[in-house]
Design a protein around this motif. Sequence first.
Motif, PDB file in Angstrom:
ATOM      1  N   ARG A  80       0.833  -1.198   0.000  1.00 24.65           N
ATOM      2  CA  ARG A  80       0.000   0.000   0.000  1.00 24.65           C
ATOM      3  C   ARG A  80       0.867   1.247   0.000  1.00 24.65           C
ATOM      4  O   ARG A  80       1.852   1.320   0.713  1.00 24.65           O
ATOM      5  CB  ARG A  80      -0.911   0.016   1.222  1.00 24.65           C
ATOM      6  CG  ARG A  80      -1.909  -1.122   1.213  1.00 24.65           C
ATOM      7  CD  ARG A  80      -3.088  -0.943   2.135  1.00 24.65           C
ATOM      8  NE  ARG A  80      -3.675   0.369   2.240  1.00 24.65           N
ATOM      9  CZ  ARG A  80      -4.560   0.876   1.393  1.00 24.65           C
ATOM     10  NH1 ARG A  80      -4.928   0.192   0.335  1.00 24.65           N
ATOM     11  NH2 ARG A  80      -5.066   2.068   1.594  1.00 24.65           N
ATOM     12  N   ILE A  82       0.590   4.617   1.318  1.00 21.24           N
ATOM     13  CA  ILE A  82      -0.248   5.276   2.314  1.00 21.24           C
ATOM     14  C   ILE A  82      -0.554   6.724   1.929  1.00 21.24           C
ATOM     15  O   ILE A  82      -1.667   7.206   2.123  1.00 21.24           O
ATOM     16  CB  ILE A  82       0.414   5.214   3.703  1.00 21.24           C
ATOM     17  CG1 ILE A  82       0.530   3.755   4.127  1.00 21.24           C
ATOM     18  CG2 ILE A  82      -0.378   5.995   4.738  1.00 21.24           C
ATOM     19  CD1 ILE A  82       1.338   3.546   5.379  1.00 21.24           C
ATOM     20  N   LYS A  84      -0.937   8.113  -1.018  1.00 20.29           N
ATOM     21  CA  LYS A  84      -1.934   8.229  -2.089  1.00 20.29           C
ATOM     22  C   LYS A  84      -3.136   7.319  -1.847  1.00 20.29           C
ATOM     23  O   LYS A  84      -4.084   7.339  -2.625  1.00 20.29           O
ATOM     24  CB  LYS A  84      -1.296   7.871  -3.432  1.00 20.29           C
ATOM     25  CG  LYS A  84      -0.229   8.841  -3.875  1.00 20.29           C
ATOM     26  CD  LYS A  84       0.323   8.446  -5.219  1.00 20.29           C
ATOM     27  CE  LYS A  84       1.390   9.424  -5.662  1.00 20.29           C
ATOM     28  NZ  LYS A  84       1.978   9.043  -6.947  1.00 20.29           N
ATOM     29  N   ASN A  85      -3.059   6.493  -0.813  1.00 21.79           N
ATOM     30  CA  ASN A  85      -4.122   5.553  -0.472  1.00 21.79           C
ATOM     31  C   ASN A  85      -4.449   4.635  -1.649  1.00 21.79           C
ATOM     32  O   ASN A  85      -5.600   4.447  -2.024  1.00 21.79           O
ATOM     33  CB  ASN A  85      -5.373   6.284   0.021  1.00 21.79           C
ATOM     34  CG  ASN A  85      -6.293   5.339   0.771  1.00 21.79           C
ATOM     35  OD1 ASN A  85      -5.847   4.314   1.277  1.00 21.79           O
ATOM     36  ND2 ASN A  85      -7.565   5.679   0.846  1.00 21.79           N
ATOM     37  N   THR A  86      -3.374   4.080  -2.246  1.00 26.29           N
ATOM     38  CA  THR A  86      -3.545   3.165  -3.374  1.00 26.29           C
ATOM     39  C   THR A  86      -2.836   1.853  -3.074  1.00 26.29           C
ATOM     40  O   THR A  86      -1.970   1.778  -2.205  1.00 26.29           O
ATOM     41  CB  THR A  86      -2.960   3.762  -4.667  1.00 26.29           C
ATOM     42  OG1 THR A  86      -1.580   4.038  -4.466  1.00 26.29           O
ATOM     43  CG2 THR A  86      -3.689   5.020  -5.084  1.00 26.29           C
TER      44      THR A  86
END
Length: 109
Positions: A80, A82, A84-86
Amino acid sequence: MQSKKLKTILFVNIIIYSKMTKADIVNEISKNTGIEKAVVLETVEKFMESVKGSLAKGENVYLRGFGSFIVKKRAQKTARNISKNTTIIIPAHNIPAFKPAKTFMGEVK
């Protein structure tokens, strides 16, 4: 207070000087064998190139009494990002590793 400061300085010096570089290895071998530093340096570099080449081809290198330079396979995994939350996929890949021999471990312990 002076004693504590001195102990801290000594501790830091031990940590700083507790490593050995390629130049240190060349100097040590040259001093112990009497062979010129340039020849020893070339030999050490050729050894490292040989190990790297073998590992790049997927071949392990075994040095009895010392250890093994091996290729470890890492499986594909999901990670993950973190910020970019992708989710990203890290592909399967190989990494070099060193596994010391039992006699080597016994001497270090």
